[in-house]
Design a protein around this motif. Structure first.
Motif, short mmCIF file in Angstrom:
data_model
loop_
_atom_site.label_atom_id
_atom_site.label_comp_id
_atom_site.label_asym_id
_atom_site.label_seq_id
_atom_site.Cartn_x
_atom_site.Cartn_y
_atom_site.Cartn_z
N ARG A 16 -13.12 10.75 -21.85
CA ARG A 16 -11.92 11.43 -21.37
C ARG A 16 -11.59 12.70 -22.13
N THR A 50 -15.08 15.48 -12.73
CA THR A 50 -14.78 16.51 -11.73
C THR A 50 -14.69 17.88 -12.40
N TRP A 51 -14.02 17.92 -13.55
CA TRP A 51 -13.88 19.17 -14.31
C TRP A 51 -15.24 19.69 -14.76
N GLU A 80 -8.03 10.16 -17.00
CA GLU A 80 -9.05 9.23 -16.50
C GLU A 80 -10.42 9.91 -16.53
N GLU A 81 -11.45 9.11 -16.68
CA GLU A 81 -12.82 9.60 -16.76
C GLU A 81 -13.21 10.40 -15.51
N LYS A 82 -12.70 10.00 -14.35
CA LYS A 82 -13.08 10.69 -13.10
C LYS A 82 -12.62 12.15 -13.12
N TYR A 83 -11.47 12.44 -13.76
CA TYR A 83 -11.00 13.82 -13.84
C TYR A 83 -11.93 14.64 -14.74
N LYS A 84 -12.42 14.03 -15.82
CA LYS A 84 -13.35 14.74 -16.70
C LYS A 84 -14.62 15.10 -15.94
N PHE A 122 -8.34 14.31 -20.56
CA PHE A 122 -8.09 13.87 -19.19
C PHE A 122 -7.50 12.46 -19.19
N ASP A 150 -0.88 17.02 -15.00
CA ASP A 150 -1.17 15.61 -14.77
C ASP A 150 -2.66 15.31 -14.89
N GLU A 151 -3.51 16.24 -14.48
CA GLU A 151 -4.95 16.00 -14.45
C GLU A 151 -5.65 16.29 -15.77
N LEU A 152 -5.05 17.15 -16.60
CA LEU A 152 -5.69 17.50 -17.88
C LEU A 152 -4.70 18.16 -18.82
#
Length: 166
Positions: free
Chosen positions: A132, A115-116, A109-113, A107, A88-90
């Protein structure tokens, strides 16, 4: 008690008119961008060599950046990605070509990128990063991929004590 009068569609308030104009302008700009992106390269009377020069520099010059889909980015770079992670996250795909090996991560959403990338900073290294998505490879490979997919090269600093010089 205050009574509110009903205003029909013919009696728009100035704020509503501004909103409608803004929406129309935004839609028009989106259509313009799509029509420019989808236009045929064969249109117009450009000299024969001009078409080749334009295709080589088109992506970085106009700021075109690959969309956040592993398969699309892989295709743009000339490989067929082997999907390693589909969560789900990537999503992560491994590309192997005669010239290089690299990992494409996308990703939702940009926030997941971000965080990664923060987590990857522990290891350091360079990544080609777009909206993303991120590509991990050797620096010289990233420079070869950049004209094909856009994005920017981002240097991540390793966290922790420096290696001892013994």
């Amino acid at each position: 008690m205050l009574q509110q009068s009903f205003r029909g569609p013919a009696e728009r308030t100035p704020a509503t008119e501004r909103l409608a104009r803004g929406a129309a302008l935004t839609g028009g700009l989106a259509l313009l961008a799509l029509s420019a992106a989808c236009g045929s390269a064969g249109e117009g009377a450009a000299p024969q060599g001009a078409k080749e020069r334009a295709s080589v520099t088109a992506a970085p010059a106009v700021g075109v950046v690959a969309p956040a889909k592993v398969e699309v980015i892989a295709n743009l770079t000339g490989c067929k990605a082997e999907i390693r992670i589909d969560a789900d996250e990537l999503r992560e795909g491994l590309c192997r070509t005669k010239e290089a090996k690299y990992v494409i991560t996308t990703f939702p959403e940009e926030k997941y990128k971000e965080t990664w990338l923060d987590a990857a900073a522990v290891y350091g290294g360079q990544y080609l990063v777009g909206p993303r998505w991120a590509i991990g490879a050797k620096p010289e490979v990233l420079e070869e991929l950049r004209p094909k997919v856009g994005g920017t090269v981002r240097q991540l600093r390793a966290v922790g004590p420096p290696p001892s010089a013994s």
